[in-house]
Design an enzyme around this catalytic site. Structure first.
Site, PDB file in Angstrom:
ATOM      1  CB  SER A 144      25.700  16.000  -2.945  1.00  0.00           C
ATOM      2  OG  SER A 144      26.344  17.071  -2.922  1.00  0.00           O
ATOM      3  CE1 TYR A 157      22.091  19.232  -5.982  1.00  0.00           C
ATOM      4  CE2 TYR A 157      23.797  19.742  -4.420  1.00  0.00           C
ATOM      5  CZ  TYR A 157      23.354  18.758  -5.297  1.00  0.00           C
ATOM      6  OH  TYR A 157      24.104  17.651  -5.795  1.00  0.00           O
TER       7      TYR A 157
HETATM    8  N1  LIG Z   1      27.736  17.375 -10.783  1.00  0.00           N
HETATM    9  C1  LIG Z   1      28.238  17.519  -9.364  1.00  0.00           C
HETATM   10  O1  LIG Z   1      29.238  18.096  -9.212  1.00  0.00           O
HETATM   11  C2  LIG Z   1      27.489  16.855  -8.456  1.00  0.00           C
HETATM   12  C3  LIG Z   1      28.028  16.837  -7.159  1.00  0.00           C
HETATM   13  C4  LIG Z   1      27.189  16.124  -5.975  1.00  0.00           C
HETATM   14  C5  LIG Z   1      26.175  15.245  -6.539  1.00  0.00           C
HETATM   15  N2  LIG Z   1      25.696  15.220  -7.659  1.00  0.00           N
HETATM   16  C6  LIG Z   1      24.639  14.597  -7.989  1.00  0.00           C
HETATM   17  O2  LIG Z   1      24.599  13.704  -9.202  1.00  0.00           O
HETATM   18  C7  LIG Z   1      23.487  13.452  -9.705  1.00  0.00           C
HETATM   19  C8  LIG Z   1      23.484  13.529 -11.043  1.00  0.00           C
HETATM   20  O3  LIG Z   1      23.901  14.997 -11.614  1.00  0.00           O
HETATM   21  P1  LIG Z   1      24.987  15.150 -12.679  1.00  0.00           P
HETATM   22  O4  LIG Z   1      26.058  16.235 -12.200  1.00  0.00           O
HETATM   23  O5  LIG Z   1      25.161  13.961 -13.574  1.00  0.00           O
HETATM   24  O6  LIG Z   1      24.136  16.468 -13.513  1.00  0.00           O
HETATM   25  P2  LIG Z   1      23.305  16.233 -15.087  1.00  0.00           P
HETATM   26  O7  LIG Z   1      24.211  16.084 -16.018  1.00  0.00           O
HETATM   27  O8  LIG Z   1      22.679  17.858 -15.400  1.00  0.00           O
HETATM   28  O9  LIG Z   1      22.335  15.157 -15.117  1.00  0.00           O
HETATM   29  C9  LIG Z   1      21.364  15.502 -14.144  1.00  0.00           C
HETATM   30  C10 LIG Z   1      20.221  14.315 -14.698  1.00  0.00           C
HETATM   31  O10 LIG Z   1      19.050  14.376 -14.136  1.00  0.00           O
HETATM   32  C11 LIG Z   1      17.762  14.441 -15.044  1.00  0.00           C
HETATM   33  N3  LIG Z   1      16.862  15.156 -14.460  1.00  0.00           N
HETATM   34  C12 LIG Z   1      16.722  16.501 -14.044  1.00  0.00           C
HETATM   35  N4  LIG Z   1      15.520  16.694 -13.792  1.00  0.00           N
HETATM   36  C13 LIG Z   1      14.788  15.564 -14.061  1.00  0.00           C
HETATM   37  C14 LIG Z   1      13.214  15.477 -14.027  1.00  0.00           C
HETATM   38  N5  LIG Z   1      12.506  16.208 -13.343  1.00  0.00           N
HETATM   39  N6  LIG Z   1      12.713  13.955 -14.312  1.00  0.00           N
HETATM   40  C15 LIG Z   1      13.648  13.104 -14.900  1.00  0.00           C
HETATM   41  N7  LIG Z   1      14.814  13.406 -14.592  1.00  0.00           N
HETATM   42  C16 LIG Z   1      15.472  14.710 -14.543  1.00  0.00           C
HETATM   43  C17 LIG Z   1      18.495  15.197 -16.312  1.00  0.00           C
HETATM   44  O11 LIG Z   1      17.739  14.453 -17.536  1.00  0.00           O
HETATM   45  P3  LIG Z   1      16.790  15.527 -18.255  1.00  0.00           P
HETATM   46  O12 LIG Z   1      17.237  16.833 -18.251  1.00  0.00           O
HETATM   47  O13 LIG Z   1      16.775  14.813 -19.582  1.00  0.00           O
HETATM   48  O14 LIG Z   1      15.627  15.035 -17.392  1.00  0.00           O
HETATM   49  C18 LIG Z   1      19.828  14.492 -16.124  1.00  0.00           C
HETATM   50  O15 LIG Z   1      19.745  13.181 -16.679  1.00  0.00           O
HETATM   51  C19 LIG Z   1      22.470  14.530  -9.009  1.00  0.00           C
HETATM   52  O16 LIG Z   1      21.680  13.753  -8.071  1.00  0.00           O
HETATM   53  C20 LIG Z   1      23.375  15.449  -8.158  1.00  0.00           C
HETATM   54  O17 LIG Z   1      22.715  15.989  -7.101  1.00  0.00           O
HETATM   55  C21 LIG Z   1      26.185  15.946  -8.817  1.00  0.00           C
END
Ligand SMILES: NC(=O)c1ccc[n+]([C@@H]2O[C@H](COP(=O)([O-])OP(=O)(O)OC[C@H]3O[C@@H](n4cnc5c(N)ncnc54)[C@H](OP(=O)(O)O)[C@@H]3O)[C@@H](O)[C@H]2O)c1
Length: 327
Positions: A144, A157
């Protein structure tokens, strides 16, 4: 490193039931990669598998929780049994929780580390024996901008992402000469489901720090990284390269903006009661890559970039003018 042909390679993608993970699986599949996707939500994974199969992409869906060692081992075992190999691990699963540091439940802080940081490490440790035996492999971590920067209300986070980047950079050195590569993608705010799933202590729906990008921007960076492993990549300019540069030359600026307005920037005027969000159990809604917050239009991003360039250009000229007058 020479560009790698991804056709026929096998990737495990964690966090694939939603957001970045989902879209990264789609883009990797389109580039010829065979997939093993995992997350907690079985239905969402099946939906993704179905979508990929319809596109003629091979996909194995193995549900699991990244905090459960047995689940992690099972995903890697099933992938190896099915495909006989794994070439790429995309560590993506992540969560966040909004609240003042001293008001965040301690369980949220430890759980965020368990998923965002230890989850990445668990999967890396599960694939590394296989990578070492083959003398090749790629661990691609979805990091991130908060792996380097900071934001109020996201202390746990941000700390977990800083820790994960530190781990990944050290691992990269440790693996030098083994044929195993480590990459990182520093993700800006994207329009995923993360904000609709996250717990909040404020009773107001969280939203990303603007500008927000399309999740596909990161998915395409995942494919580029898979082709040329071993880099730490910043895929966007305004909330990416420019912010890192600004933080290096004028760290007071980000602190001033985020310290004064960062908390408000991350809340919508929409009441929500989500004290635990998706931390301990998955939330069934929000399946697919995109969440309810749309990406910021390009013209707004370009105008903001031009505005910042003018502001800093003016500042530099002003300082230079004063320095010349004083001399
Ligand atoms: N969105 C942003 O603005 C942003 C910014 C910077 C970095 N990121 C990074 O991008 C990555 C993905 O995030 P996203 O934005 O795509 O969010 P998201 O749509 O909420 O997806 C998160 C994923 O993680 C899975 N997950 C959560 N807890 C879990 C657990 N205990 N075991 C297995 N799977 C788990 C969720 O699936 P289930 O709930 O089905 O388990 C989901 O598939 C993360 O590492 C996040 O830190 C996102």
């Amino acid at each position: 490193m020479a560009r790698q042909d991804l056709r026929g390679k096998v990737a495990i993608v964690t966090g694939a039931s939603s957001g970045v993970g989902w879209q990264a699986a789609v883009r990797l599949g389109e580039a010829g990669v065979k997939l093993c996707v995992t997350a907690r939500r079985v239905e969402a994974l099946e939906k993704l598998r179905h979508q990929l199969n319809e596109q003629g992409i091979e996909c194995l869906a193995v549900p699991g929780d990244v905090t459960v060692q047995g689940d992690v081992d099972q995903v890697v075992r099933e992938c190896l049994t099915h495909y006989g190999r794994v070439d790429i691990l995309v560590n993506d699963a992540g969560v966040q929780s909004y609240g003042l540091f001293d008001e965040l439940p301690w369980e949220h802080i430890t759980r965020i580390f368990d998923i965002n940081c230890f989850g990445f490490m668990r999967f890396a440790r599960a694939v590394l024996p296989h990578f070492r035996a083959r003398g090749s492999g790629h661990i691609l971590n979805i990091q991130s901008m908060l792996s380097k920067g900071a934001a109020p209300l996201l202390t746990a986070y941000s700390a977990s992402k800083h820790a994960t980047l530190g781990w990944a950079k050290s691992l990269e050195m440790e693996l030098m000469g083994t044929g195993i590569k480590v990459s990182n993608i520093l993700v800006p705010s994207v329009d995923s489901n993360m904000f609709a799933h996250a717990p909040t202590m404020f009773g107001l729906a969280p939203k990303p720090v603007p500008p927000t990008y399309d999740t596909d921007v990161v998915a395409r960076a995942v494919v580029r990284c898979a082709m040329r492993p071993g880099k730490t990549v910043v895929p966007v300019f305004l909330q990416g390269k420019l912010m890192l540069w600004l933080n290096a030359v004028a760290p007071w600026f980000g602190k001033w903006v985020m310290g004064n307005w960062g908390a408000r920037m991350q809340m919508r005027d929409e009441p929500v009661d989500r004290p635990d969000g998706n931390l301990f159990q998955a939330i069934p809604q929000g399946v697919g890559p995109h969440g309810p917050v749309p990406p910021t239009p390009k013209w707004v991003r370009y105008s903001a970039t031009a505005g910042l360039a003018a502001l800093f250009g003016g500042l530099v000229l002003g300082v230079a003018g004063i320095a010349r007058a004083v001399r």
